[in-house]
Structure formats: C-alpha cells, structure tokens
Scaffold this motif. Structure first.
Motif, PDB file in Angstrom:
ATOM      1  N   GLY A   1       0.823  -1.204   0.000  1.00  0.00           N
ATOM      2  CA  GLY A   1       0.000   0.000   0.000  1.00  0.00           C
ATOM      3  C   GLY A   1       0.852   1.246   0.000  1.00  0.00           C
ATOM      4  N   ASN A   2       0.191   2.389  -0.158  1.00  0.00           N
ATOM      5  CA  ASN A   2       0.895   3.671  -0.079  1.00  0.00           C
ATOM      6  C   ASN A   2       1.507   3.809   1.317  1.00  0.00           C
ATOM      7  OD1 ASN A   2      -1.370   5.785  -2.054  1.00  0.00           O
ATOM      8  ND2 ASN A   2      -0.209   3.974  -2.580  1.00  0.00           N
ATOM      9  N   PRO A   3       2.526   4.661   1.456  1.00  0.00           N
ATOM     10  CA  PRO A   3       3.059   4.910   2.790  1.00  0.00           C
ATOM     11  C   PRO A   3       1.959   5.451   3.715  1.00  0.00           C
ATOM     12  CG  PRO A   3       4.498   5.837   1.118  1.00  0.00           C
ATOM     13  CD  PRO A   3       3.265   5.379   0.413  1.00  0.00           C
ATOM     14  N   ASN A   4       2.042   5.098   4.974  1.00  0.00           N
ATOM     15  CA  ASN A   4       1.134   5.656   5.988  1.00  0.00           C
ATOM     16  C   ASN A   4      -0.325   5.286   5.861  1.00  0.00           C
ATOM     17  OD1 ASN A   4       2.579   7.124   7.916  1.00  0.00           O
ATOM     18  ND2 ASN A   4       3.133   8.557   6.284  1.00  0.00           N
ATOM     19  N   THR A   5      -0.618   4.186   5.197  1.00  0.00           N
ATOM     20  CA  THR A   5      -2.015   3.805   5.131  1.00  0.00           C
ATOM     21  C   THR A   5      -2.382   2.844   6.253  1.00  0.00           C
ATOM     22  OG1 THR A   5      -1.391   2.051   3.621  1.00  0.00           O
ATOM     23  CG2 THR A   5      -2.205   4.090   2.643  1.00  0.00           C
ATOM     24  N   GLY A   6      -1.384   2.415   7.002  1.00  0.00           N
ATOM     25  CA  GLY A   6      -1.656   1.509   8.111  1.00  0.00           C
ATOM     26  C   GLY A   6      -1.280   0.065   7.832  1.00  0.00           C
ATOM     27  N   LYS A   7      -0.366  -0.159   6.874  1.00  0.00           N
ATOM     28  CA  LYS A   7       0.068  -1.529   6.593  1.00  0.00           C
ATOM     29  C   LYS A   7       0.631  -2.195   7.839  1.00  0.00           C
ATOM     30  CE  LYS A   7       2.916  -0.102   3.575  1.00  0.00           C
ATOM     31  NZ  LYS A   7       2.395   1.248   3.683  1.00  0.00           N
ATOM     32  N   THR A   8       1.546  -1.469   8.476  1.00  0.00           N
ATOM     33  CA  THR A   8       2.181  -2.056   9.644  1.00  0.00           C
ATOM     34  C   THR A   8       1.166  -2.293  10.756  1.00  0.00           C
ATOM     35  OG1 THR A   8       4.229  -0.990   9.009  1.00  0.00           O
ATOM     36  CG2 THR A   8       4.087  -1.778  11.253  1.00  0.00           C
ATOM     37  N   SER A   9       0.196  -1.389  10.871  1.00  0.00           N
ATOM     38  CA  SER A   9      -0.835  -1.590  11.895  1.00  0.00           C
ATOM     39  C   SER A   9      -1.659  -2.836  11.593  1.00  0.00           C
ATOM     40  CB  SER A   9      -1.745  -0.371  11.986  1.00  0.00           C
ATOM     41  OG  SER A   9      -0.992   0.801  12.149  1.00  0.00           O
ATOM     42  N   VAL A  10      -2.017  -3.034  10.317  1.00  0.00           N
ATOM     43  CA  VAL A  10      -2.757  -4.240   9.942  1.00  0.00           C
ATOM     44  C   VAL A  10      -1.881  -5.468  10.183  1.00  0.00           C
ATOM     45  CG1 VAL A  10      -3.771  -5.505   8.004  1.00  0.00           C
ATOM     46  CG2 VAL A  10      -4.204  -3.058   8.250  1.00  0.00           C
TER      47      VAL A  10
ATOM     48  N   THR B   1      -7.821  -0.442  12.389  1.00  0.00           N
ATOM     49  CA  THR B   1      -6.939  -1.103  13.357  1.00  0.00           C
ATOM     50  C   THR B   1      -7.018  -0.389  14.689  1.00  0.00           C
ATOM     51  OG1 THR B   1      -5.085   0.239  12.657  1.00  0.00           O
ATOM     52  CG2 THR B   1      -5.320  -1.910  11.631  1.00  0.00           C
ATOM     53  N   ARG B   2      -7.396   0.886  14.615  1.00  0.00           N
ATOM     54  CA  ARG B   2      -7.517   1.646  15.857  1.00  0.00           C
ATOM     55  C   ARG B   2      -8.647   1.102  16.715  1.00  0.00           C
ATOM     56  NH1 ARG B   2      -5.892   7.663  16.105  1.00  0.00           N
ATOM     57  NH2 ARG B   2      -4.029   6.456  15.642  1.00  0.00           N
ATOM     58  N   GLN B   3      -9.788   0.788  16.063  1.00  0.00           N
ATOM     59  CA  GLN B   3     -10.920   0.262  16.827  1.00  0.00           C
ATOM     60  C   GLN B   3     -10.962  -1.257  16.769  1.00  0.00           C
ATOM     61  OE1 GLN B   3     -14.096   2.321  14.938  1.00  0.00           O
ATOM     62  NE2 GLN B   3     -13.859   4.140  16.232  1.00  0.00           N
TER      63      GLN B   3
ATOM     64  N   ILE C   1      -9.839  -1.191   3.188  1.00  0.00           N
ATOM     65  CA  ILE C   1      -9.948   0.260   3.353  1.00  0.00           C
ATOM     66  C   ILE C   1      -9.801   0.531   4.840  1.00  0.00           C
ATOM     67  CG2 ILE C   1     -11.373   2.288   2.994  1.00  0.00           C
ATOM     68  CD1 ILE C   1     -12.667   0.920   0.676  1.00  0.00           C
ATOM     69  N   ASN C   2      -8.625   1.019   5.196  1.00  0.00           N
ATOM     70  CA  ASN C   2      -8.293   1.185   6.615  1.00  0.00           C
ATOM     71  C   ASN C   2      -8.699   2.579   7.101  1.00  0.00           C
ATOM     72  OD1 ASN C   2      -7.193   0.496   9.114  1.00  0.00           O
ATOM     73  ND2 ASN C   2      -5.183   1.281   8.571  1.00  0.00           N
ATOM     74  N   MET C   3      -8.632   2.758   8.404  1.00  0.00           N
ATOM     75  CA  MET C   3      -8.990   4.023   9.064  1.00  0.00           C
ATOM     76  C   MET C   3     -10.464   4.334   8.871  1.00  0.00           C
ATOM     77  SD  MET C   3      -5.648   6.279   8.575  1.00  0.00           S
ATOM     78  CE  MET C   3      -4.074   5.538   8.214  1.00  0.00           C
ATOM     79  N   SER C   4     -11.262   3.286   8.823  1.00  0.00           N
ATOM     80  CA  SER C   4     -12.688   3.507   8.607  1.00  0.00           C
ATOM     81  C   SER C   4     -13.307   4.263   9.780  1.00  0.00           C
ATOM     82  CB  SER C   4     -13.390   2.173   8.402  1.00  0.00           C
ATOM     83  OG  SER C   4     -13.125   1.332   9.498  1.00  0.00           O
ATOM     84  N   ASP C   5     -12.581   4.322  10.889  1.00  0.00           N
ATOM     85  CA  ASP C   5     -13.102   5.099  12.021  1.00  0.00           C
ATOM     86  C   ASP C   5     -13.235   6.586  11.702  1.00  0.00           C
ATOM     87  OD1 ASP C   5     -10.151   6.044  13.418  1.00  0.00           O
ATOM     88  OD2 ASP C   5     -10.164   4.235  12.203  1.00  0.00           O
ATOM     89  N   GLN C   6     -12.514   7.021  10.648  1.00  0.00           N
ATOM     90  CA  GLN C   6     -12.558   8.439  10.289  1.00  0.00           C
ATOM     91  C   GLN C   6     -13.768   8.784   9.414  1.00  0.00           C
ATOM     92  OE1 GLN C   6     -10.141  10.722  11.302  1.00  0.00           O
ATOM     93  NE2 GLN C   6      -9.351   9.050  12.540  1.00  0.00           N
TER      94      GLN C   6
ATOM     95  N   GLU D   1       6.123  11.054  14.738  1.00  0.00           N
ATOM     96  CA  GLU D   1       5.693  10.469  13.475  1.00  0.00           C
ATOM     97  C   GLU D   1       4.222  10.083  13.516  1.00  0.00           C
ATOM     98  OE1 GLU D   1       8.425   7.337  12.543  1.00  0.00           O
ATOM     99  OE2 GLU D   1       9.539   8.677  11.214  1.00  0.00           O
ATOM    100  N   GLU D   2       3.844   9.428  14.599  1.00  0.00           N
ATOM    101  CA  GLU D   2       2.478   8.942  14.745  1.00  0.00           C
ATOM    102  C   GLU D   2       1.449  10.067  14.709  1.00  0.00           C
ATOM    103  OE1 GLU D   2       0.700   5.827  16.094  1.00  0.00           O
ATOM    104  OE2 GLU D   2       2.056   5.141  14.540  1.00  0.00           O
ATOM    105  N   THR D   3       1.770  11.186  15.342  1.00  0.00           N
ATOM    106  CA  THR D   3       0.774  12.258  15.409  1.00  0.00           C
ATOM    107  C   THR D   3       0.611  12.964  14.072  1.00  0.00           C
ATOM    108  OG1 THR D   3       2.531  13.712  16.141  1.00  0.00           O
ATOM    109  CG2 THR D   3       1.095  12.808  17.846  1.00  0.00           C
TER     110      THR D   3
END
Ligand code: GDP
Ligand code: MG
Length: 698
Positions: A11-20, A152-154, A121-126, A360-362
C-alpha cells in the motif's frame, strides 16, 4: 492437514500496513533485511482458521508499480518473480479511506498482474467524522474483488479480513484495465513476441528496467530482446497508463464514494498554518526539540546510573565468586564491563525513539519535513533529509539506511555524507560524563547549564551537517533536478501499540547489531591492556617495588602503582603514548589517547575504555566518574577541567569514529571512496577544532 499460504501487505506509505500487520500477527513477527540491500523486511505469521496458516510480509510503502526508489522496487520485484519464496498467493492492498483514489492506482496495477488481491480500506473510524460514504457492494463489483472496511484503531474488520483471506481462491482474476488501450500497436506487437504471457506483466518487466538504468542492481527477467522503442517513448506510455487508470478509477469512485463536506477540517488547517509557518513553525520545532533533549537528559540519567553501578557490583561479585586468574579477569573486566557498555545505551535510545515515533504517529513529522524542505533545499538536501538527520541523533546507521527514500542521487549522497555529524546516541554517554565533570550543575531561569550544553552540542552537530552539505552541494556534480511530494496525513493521537513496537524494535536492533561490535572491542581492549611486550611489563612488580623501596607505601597503594606501571607498558599504553605528542596540544594525556584510539572503532567505547583503564588493579566499587574526577596532571591540576572537557566534546562532535557507519556507507554507496573521504575529512576537522578550542580556553 495445515495449509500454508503467503500473504503480502502492500500500500501507499502511511495507510496503516504495519498496523494491519501487527493486528494480524501480534507478536509472531521478525524483522530482517532484504538480501543485498538494506530495506527493512518484516515478516510474521498468523493462523487464519483451523487449517490455514499464513506467512505475512509487510512491504515498504509504494505509490505505484512504476518504482522510482529502492523501497518501491522491492515490491515490484517480488510481484514479478513467481519463483521468489515470498511470492504471495494473495495480496492485501491497504488503502486509507481518505485517499482512496490515489490508493486505487496501486490496487488496479496489482490486480492487473492477475494476482488475487483484496482491498482493505483502513482508518474507517474516520468516515463518520469526515462524512465519507462508500457503496461497498458496488465497489466490490467494479473492482472484481473483496473489499473490507478495517479500523486497526478500533480493532474492527480484522476478523472479516481473515475470513476473506481463507477464501482467496474465489476472487475473480479479471483485469481492470486492458493494456491495449494504452497503445494498441505497441501492446499488440508485444503480445505477438511473447504469446502466452500476461501483457501487463511483460510491460512492467520492461519498464522496471528503464526506470533503473542508472542504478546498479539485480536484473529482473531478461527482456532485452524487446527494446524496440526508445526509452522516452516507453516513459510516455507509462504516463499514459497512469492517466488511463485514473480515468477508470474516477469513474468507479463517482458511483461508489461520496464525501459530505459540511464538517470542515477547520482545526487541522489552523494547526497546519502554525506548524508550517515560516517563523512560528521553526519556533515550535525548536521548543519541541529542547523539551525532548532535556527530557532525555533528565529521565535517562537515573536508569543509567543504576545500570552503571549494577554492572560494577556484578563485576565485583564475579571476582569474589570465582578463583583468581586470567579467566576471572577476562570475565570481570572484559566481558561484564563490555556488556554494561551496551546496556547503558538502552534508556537513551528507548526515550529518543519514543519521542521520534510519537512525532511520526501524530502526523507532526510530515509537517517538519514540509517546513524544512524550503530551507534544506538551499543546502543541497531534501525535505526528506530531515528524517535521516533526526534519526541520526539515535544512530547514524539506521539514518544512512533511511536515506533510501530520497529519489535524487545527489541529495541522497549528500545526506549520507553529512549524517554522521549529527549527534548520535553513542556520543551521548561521552557528553554526559564530560558535561557532569566540567559544567556546573546549576540553573538559570529553570534551564540547566548542563542541559543547555548538551543541546548546544546537538546544534553544533546539525550546523556542521548543514554547512558541509552546502559545501558538498557546490563540489558534487549535479544530476537531474528533483521534485518533492510530501504526505500531509491527518493529526492523530499516537497509537500506544505502534509507539511501543518502534521503541522495542530499535532498541533490540541496537543491542544486537552494535552490541556485537562493542563487546568484541571491549574484550580486545582488555587483552591489550592486560598484556604487554618486553621485560618492563612482565617484571612490573619488582621494578615498582624497587623504585619505591624506601618509601612507606601501604599494600594497596603499592598495588595501584604496579597496576598503573603495567598499564603504561601494556600494548595499549604503548599505543597511547605513541600518539601523546600529537594530542598533547589538544589537552589530552596518553590515557585519553588510548580512549581515542579505541573510539575509532566505536565512540561509545570511550567511557568503557577509561573504565577499563582506571579499574585495572583498583577496586570496582569506585565509579568511572569519581575516577575521572580525581585524575591529576603532572602540574597538580585536574585533568578533566573545562578546557580539556570542551576540547574533547568538540573532538567527539566532529570526528568520524564509527566503524559500523563506515561499513554501512560503503554498502549504500557501493564504493570505499565515500567512507574514506568521510573518515579523513571529519577527523581532520575534529583535530583542528579541538586544537583551536583548547588553545583558546586554557
Ligand atoms: P504504514 O506506513 O502503512 O505501515 O502505516 P502505519 O501502520 O505505520 O500507520 C500509519 C499511521 O496511521 C499511524 O499513525 C497509525 O497510528 C495510523 N493508523 C493506522 N491504522 C489506523 C486506523 O485504523 N485508524 C486511524 N485513525 N489511524 C490509523
Ligand atoms: Mg510500515
């Protein structure tokens, strides 16, 4: 029967690959490198259901399969090589819900390689906050795949993803874009030349070669017989492909994706205006850095003192438990103090990466990159050099590795060359002990002189990096001009789990990688300090006893005299004395000379070396600091006074004293030329700056 499958997260950078990846694998993961290059490789495993076990690969972020950096080419090479043991049975493309359009470009490319691909489709919490609505069913139909909303957050959607992955064979392998619409003639003749092959795959193999003509790298399958068109033509086709894909994607999203814009991102734009402001942006950045460094100094001094004294006690205890002899000496003085010299870094490295990963995270780090690009560009660096320069404050090795995503070779080379000037954590213990010895522990308006000195040293490092970058910018041949794209992710609360992972991983890799060298050198040093050539060393006891026979010395005083006489005549003492005339004008004696010599292998050895030097023959209860404090010159003044302390700190600030960094630079630049230039020029600069400062201050 257990079935094993390979899954790749792309995926693109910062889409949450590592979180998944973390959500799927938990702690079942390991981090390594791709063979031959230093792009990080994260692998893990996960039980999808009772009978299916998945090996999961977290790949570097990539925007498209038209790779333009090494990180990206790892992804392309994997997808083009069916024989690669990591070749995925199914690809999970991780997209972020707010940038779906750009993410889908990559998705359609992978899908067209006819590898089963699932869209997360990640970050669906947004979605609710941003007023985003997606018609999932329709999207699945248009993309010929399974789509799953994940947060991944929720922690939602992950189970559903596992179910889909178990069933990956049911995903249709229909193309999204027929390559012949890019250029009918070209693709038809390509199809004729290689009948039974996927056109799109052939096309990627060909363009993969043209995108990297300037880089030395492993070659993908041979397509040289199909270079009938000039490169500029192929590049044009590549652009056409991107345009066609976006047209298709736009059409799909028009029917499936809706944003309700009434909730404006007012706060975000206000924050952005402040954080990337030409003046206030720097003020905020500076204040954040000041806080971080003060915190590192304050918070890590307690655990460090604890580690220091614990290892001193351990060494003493070992000596008491084991029979006297060479082996005991080796363990108590060589091995244990060497291990102590590794462990003592852990608090600083952990705290530093804690802060870096929070920034980085923020989402703040991206603002810094953007802010800095304007000014760094003038010095021949790129906004993306900020991350290596800041990571350099932990260690130059990962920092040099982090330059890989700078596309422009010249900017990348300059960044690599100047990174070792930034203050790495190996210098920190040297600074810490010298500061506590020569800078008064007092405060002015709540700011401590010691903290201020430390920050000054960091600033000097950065300044030197910038100055030398601009000199190199003039000296080096320029290739092509670079463009700059930076992500501006939304501000987020940092995820504790991600922060913890980063801190753990960096600390661990330091202990494992640098630890080996430190330990080896500690043991080597111990040997050099415990043995010597000639009669003087072996007959130390008689010589000293004879020398002091008419003085009334106590047993322990005599023992210390013998020990120091031995040391003077050991291999290392001889080496230190040989260079003494050269370093005397900088305010150093031969003992410091020994520490300097060993520091050329690794800076952090400085404190350990002095500890070894001073603890030989003395009782281990005394800490290094008190020993250093008590050192006296021939004229009776303290050895570690202000002028020597400053001169030493400046030497450490500028000298290239790190074998491992030289090795990694050699690897990244593929020649010994650049590391040699680094070694000589930095050391010469260090020598003259220290000379000047000592002569002025004394
Ligand atoms: P990678 O670069 O693709 O590996 O992405 P990371 O896993 O490092 O995540 C990038 C950022 O997105 C981090 O700041 C995460 O905390 C954040 N993030 C990841 N997943 C989610 C999510 O489901 N919701 C939200 N709001 N943020 C997320
Ligand atoms: Mg990642």
């Amino acid at each position: 029967m257990i079935k094993n499958i390979n899954i790749a997260l792309i995926g693109n950078p910062n889409t949450g690959k590592t979180s998944v990846f973390n959500a799927l694998t938990g702690l079942n993961q390991k981090v390594g490198n791709y063979p031959g290059i230093t792009v990080e490789k994260k692998q893990g495993s996960c039980r999808l259901d009772r009978v299916t076990k998945a090996r999961i690969l977290d790949l570097p972020g990539t925007y498209s399969l038209n790779a333009s950096s090494m990180d990206e080419s790892v992804v392309v090479e994997l997808l083009l090589n069916k024989n690669n043991p990591d070749f995925p049975d199914v690809v999970v493309v991780v997209a972020d819900v707010e940038n779906l359009k750009r993410n889908l470009l990559l998705f359609t490319q992978i899908k067209d390689l006819e590898i089963p691909s699932v869209l997360v489709i990640n970050m669906s919490d947004q979605m609710q906050r941003k007023g985003i609505k997606i018609d999932l069913e329709k999207l699945e139909k248009k993309l010929n795949t399974k789509v799953v909303l994940v947060s991944t957050r929720q922690n939602s959607g992950v189970e559903q993803l596992k179910q889909i992955l178990v069933d990956y064979r049911s995903i249709p392998s229909k193309l999204i874009l027929d390559p012949t619409i890019i250029d009918q003639d070209y693709f038809e003749s390509l199809g004729k030349a290689f009948p039974n092959q996927s056109l799109y795959k052939l096309w990627l193999v060909i363009t993969q070669n043209i995108n990297f003509t300037k880089l030395e790298r492993q070659k993908v399958p041979d397509t040289t017989q199909f270079k009938t068109q000039p490169q500029s033509y192929l590049k044009k086709l590549q652009q056409r492909e991107t345009i066609k894909r976006y047209q298709t994607i736009n059409q799909i999203l028009k029917e499936t994706y809706r944003v309700n814009l009434d909730e404006t991102t007012d706060l975000r734009s206000k924050l952005d205006n402040l954080l990337i402001h030409k003046f206030w942006g720097y003020v905020v950045f500076f204040l954040i850095l000041l806080t971080i460094f003060q915190a590192i100094f304050d918070w890590s001094s307690v655990p460090m003192a604890f580690i220091d004294s614990s290892f001193a006690r351990l060494s003493e205890w070992t000596r008491a438990q084991m029979p006297a002899g060479i082996l005991t000496d080796l363990i108590a003085e060589g091995v244990i103090s060497g291990l102590g010299g590794i462990v003592i870094f852990i608090p600083q490295i952990a705290f530093l990466f804690l802060f870096i990963s929070i920034l980085e995270e923020t989402g703040y780090m991206s603002r810094v990159v953007f802010l800095m690009d304007r000014s760094l560009r003038k010095f021949g660096l790129s906004g993306k050099s900020v991350v290596p320069l800041i990571s350099g404050t932990a260690c130059a090795i990962p920092a040099v590795m982090a330059t890989r995503n700078i596309e422009n070779w010249k900017e990348r080379l300059i960044t690599i060359l100047v990174v070792p000037f930034t203050t790495c954590s190996a210098r920190l213990p040297v600074y810490m002990i010298l500061i506590s010895l020569v800078i008064p522990n007092e405060r002015l308006l709540g700011i401590s002189y010691q903290g201020l000195t430390l920050m000054g040293l960091y600033l000097i490092g950065f300044l030197m990096a910038i100055v030398s970058a601009s000199i190199l910018n003039r000296l080096l041949q320029s290739t092509n001009k670079s463009y700059f794209v930076v992500e501006m992710p939304n501000y987020k609360l940092p995820l504790l789990k991600n922060v913890a992972f980063t801190v753990w991983e960096k600390t661990r890799s330091f202990v494992v990688e640098a630890g080996k060298i430190i330990l080896a050198i500690s043991i080597l040093l111990w040997f050099m300090a415990s043995f010597g050539p000639g009669k003087k060393f072996s007959n130390a006891e008689q010589i000293v006893a004879h020398q002091y026979f008419n003085q009334d010395l106590s047993d322990s005083e005599l023992e210390n005299k013998i020990a120091s006489f031995r040391l003077e005549n050991s291999y290392i003492g001889i080496l230190g004395k040989t260079i003494e005339p050269m370093i005397l004008p900088l305010g150093y004696d031969w003992k410091i000379g020994i520490a300097l010599i060993s520091s050329f292998a690794a800076r952090e050895v400085f404190v350990g070396t002095l500890a070894t030097i001073y603890s030989v023959g003395s009782d281990a209860q005394v800490t290094i600091k008190t020993r250093m404090d008590g050192e006296i010159r021939k004229d009776g003044t303290r050895l570690f006074n202000l002028s020597t302390g400053i001169s030493l700190m400046l030497f450490y600030a500028f000298a290239m004293q790190c074998m491992s960094t030289l090795a990694i630079v050699k690897k990244e630049t593929n020649s010994w030329k650049w590391p040699s230039i680094q070694l000589f020029s930095m050391t010469i600069i260090a020598y003259f700056v220290s000379l000047l400062s000592y002569q002025l201050l004394k």
